[in-house]
Design an enzyme around this catalytic site. Structure first.
Site, PDB file in Angstrom:
ATOM      1  N   ASN A 125       0.929  11.572   1.865  1.00 51.01           N
ATOM      2  CA  ASN A 125       0.046  12.719   2.118  1.00 51.01           C
ATOM      3  C   ASN A 125       0.637  13.952   1.410  1.00 51.01           C
ATOM      4  O   ASN A 125       1.721  13.880   0.848  1.00 51.01           O
ATOM      5  CB  ASN A 125      -0.161  12.947   3.619  1.00 51.01           C
ATOM      6  N   SER A 154      -5.891   5.263  -0.303  1.00 50.20           N
ATOM      7  CA  SER A 154      -6.990   5.965   0.400  1.00 50.20           C
ATOM      8  C   SER A 154      -7.875   5.102   1.292  1.00 50.20           C
ATOM      9  O   SER A 154      -8.763   5.642   1.951  1.00 50.20           O
ATOM     10  CB  SER A 154      -7.915   6.723  -0.586  1.00 50.20           C
ATOM     11  N   ASP A 202       2.700   4.383   4.044  1.00 55.93           N
ATOM     12  CA  ASP A 202       3.708   5.450   3.938  1.00 55.93           C
ATOM     13  C   ASP A 202       4.825   5.227   4.974  1.00 55.93           C
ATOM     14  O   ASP A 202       6.022   5.241   4.633  1.00 55.93           O
ATOM     15  CB  ASP A 202       2.986   6.788   4.187  1.00 55.93           C
ATOM     16  N   GLY A 223       0.632   4.022   8.309  1.00 58.86           N
ATOM     17  CA  GLY A 223       0.182   3.061   7.306  1.00 58.86           C
ATOM     18  C   GLY A 223       1.275   2.660   6.332  1.00 58.86           C
ATOM     19  O   GLY A 223       2.437   2.470   6.710  1.00 58.86           O
ATOM     20  N   TYR A 267      -7.455   7.340   5.235  1.00 58.00           N
ATOM     21  CA  TYR A 267      -8.305   8.271   4.476  1.00 58.00           C
ATOM     22  C   TYR A 267      -9.731   7.758   4.275  1.00 58.00           C
ATOM     23  O   TYR A 267     -10.558   8.435   3.669  1.00 58.00           O
ATOM     24  CB  TYR A 267      -7.650   8.631   3.141  1.00 58.00           C
TER      25      TYR A 267
HETATM   26  P1  ADP Z   1      -4.357   6.255   3.062  1.00 58.54           P
HETATM   27  O1  ADP Z   1      -3.978   7.406   3.948  1.00 58.54           O
HETATM   28  O2  ADP Z   1      -4.191   6.564   1.576  1.00 58.54           O
HETATM   29  O3  ADP Z   1      -5.699   5.691   3.414  1.00 58.54           O
HETATM   30  P2  ADP Z   1      -3.020   4.047   4.480  1.00 58.54           P
HETATM   31  O4  ADP Z   1      -1.573   3.728   4.488  1.00 58.54           O
HETATM   32  O5  ADP Z   1      -3.644   4.442   5.762  1.00 58.54           O
HETATM   33  O6  ADP Z   1      -3.215   5.165   3.323  1.00 58.54           O
HETATM   34  O7  ADP Z   1      -3.809   2.817   3.897  1.00 58.54           O
HETATM   35  C1  ADP Z   1      -3.817   2.442   2.541  1.00 58.54           C
HETATM   36  C2  ADP Z   1      -3.827   0.928   2.441  1.00 58.54           C
HETATM   37  O8  ADP Z   1      -2.496   0.435   2.601  1.00 58.54           O
HETATM   38  C3  ADP Z   1      -4.673   0.235   3.495  1.00 58.54           C
HETATM   39  O9  ADP Z   1      -5.477  -0.749   2.850  1.00 58.54           O
HETATM   40  C4  ADP Z   1      -3.629  -0.432   4.395  1.00 58.54           C
HETATM   41  O10 ADP Z   1      -4.109  -1.642   4.956  1.00 58.54           O
HETATM   42  C5  ADP Z   1      -2.539  -0.720   3.397  1.00 58.54           C
HETATM   43  N1  ADP Z   1      -1.180  -0.998   3.914  1.00 58.54           N
HETATM   44  C6  ADP Z   1      -0.631  -0.665   5.092  1.00 58.54           C
HETATM   45  N2  ADP Z   1       0.638  -1.124   5.174  1.00 58.54           N
HETATM   46  C7  ADP Z   1       0.895  -1.762   3.985  1.00 58.54           C
HETATM   47  C8  ADP Z   1       2.006  -2.468   3.446  1.00 58.54           C
HETATM   48  N3  ADP Z   1       3.147  -2.599   4.127  1.00 58.54           N
HETATM   49  N4  ADP Z   1       1.891  -3.009   2.209  1.00 58.54           N
HETATM   50  C9  ADP Z   1       0.748  -2.864   1.488  1.00 58.54           C
HETATM   51  N5  ADP Z   1      -0.338  -2.203   1.943  1.00 58.54           N
HETATM   52  C10 ADP Z   1      -0.272  -1.672   3.179  1.00 58.54           C
END
Ligand code: ADP
Length: 183
Positions: free
Chosen positions: A29, A122, A39, A37, A126
């Protein structure tokens, strides 16, 4: 080195923190101070030194990218980018999302990175629709690789089966190639 675009983009289902590549991309972010998520998962796996380095960067503008080290991750570097929050599609979200991929790849190339893994930016908190995001992501990656021969491999790491199916379909529809089988 495989210089065809089709052989240089791969879609897999998995956890980006486990990828042994030169760099993984974080869907961060604007503060770069950690979140949920992907991050949160990256910060947990990298350890507290990543947050300490991020604090020095003073944030990141949506669509742009910054580079940090990977610390305890198998990846040497983390490229921090910030995707757009989905607001219905009339607020430049498509271009901002494409910018994330393009700017991350440009920064990677500048740092001599040859292998890089992206999450589906995203499409989590997001709320960017994943089907639309998958087309934008793969088109932006393909357009970059068409003009740049230094990056050897880009892996799209989909966390959920739903995301994997979307990106795999987009690969075929955009005629970029087939996803890796037996995920
Ligand atoms: P944003 O805020 O950009 O939407 P998120 O982390 O909430 O970011 O989600 C972005 C994508 O990352 C989603 O599809 C989520 O399922 C995925 N995600 C979450 N954890 C992991 C991980 N450990 N490895 C790969 N992708 C992940």
């Amino acid at each position: 080195m495989n210089v065809t675009v089709s052989g240089r983009i791969e879609v897999i289902q998995g956890d980006i923190t486990k990828q042994s590549v030169d760099a993984i991309v974080n869907a961060a972010n604007n503060s770069l101070l950690g979140g949920g998520g992907v991050d949160g998962a990256i910060h947990r796996a990298a350890g507290p030194e990543l947050l300490a380095e991020c604090r020095k960067l003073k944030g990141c503008v949506t669509g742009e990218a910054e580079i940090t080290r990977g610390y305890k991750l198998p990846a040497q570097s983390v490229i921090q980018t910030v995707g757009p929050v989905w607001k219905g599609g009339q607020y430049g979200e498509d271009d901002l999302l494409a910018n994330c991929y393009r700017n991350s790849l440009a920064l990677a190339a500048k740092h001599g990175i040859k292998t890089i893994a992206f999450p589906s930016i995203s499409t989590g908190a997001y709320r960017f629709p994943v089907e639309r995001a998958s087309k934008i992501a793969l088109t932006s990656i393909k357009n970059f690789l068409d003009k740049n021969a230094s990056i050897e491999k880009v892996i799209m790491v989909c966390f959920s089966d739903e995301a994997y199916q979307c990106y795999a379909r987009a690969m075929e529809n955009l005629q970029i190639g087939k996803p890796r089988s037996g995920h």
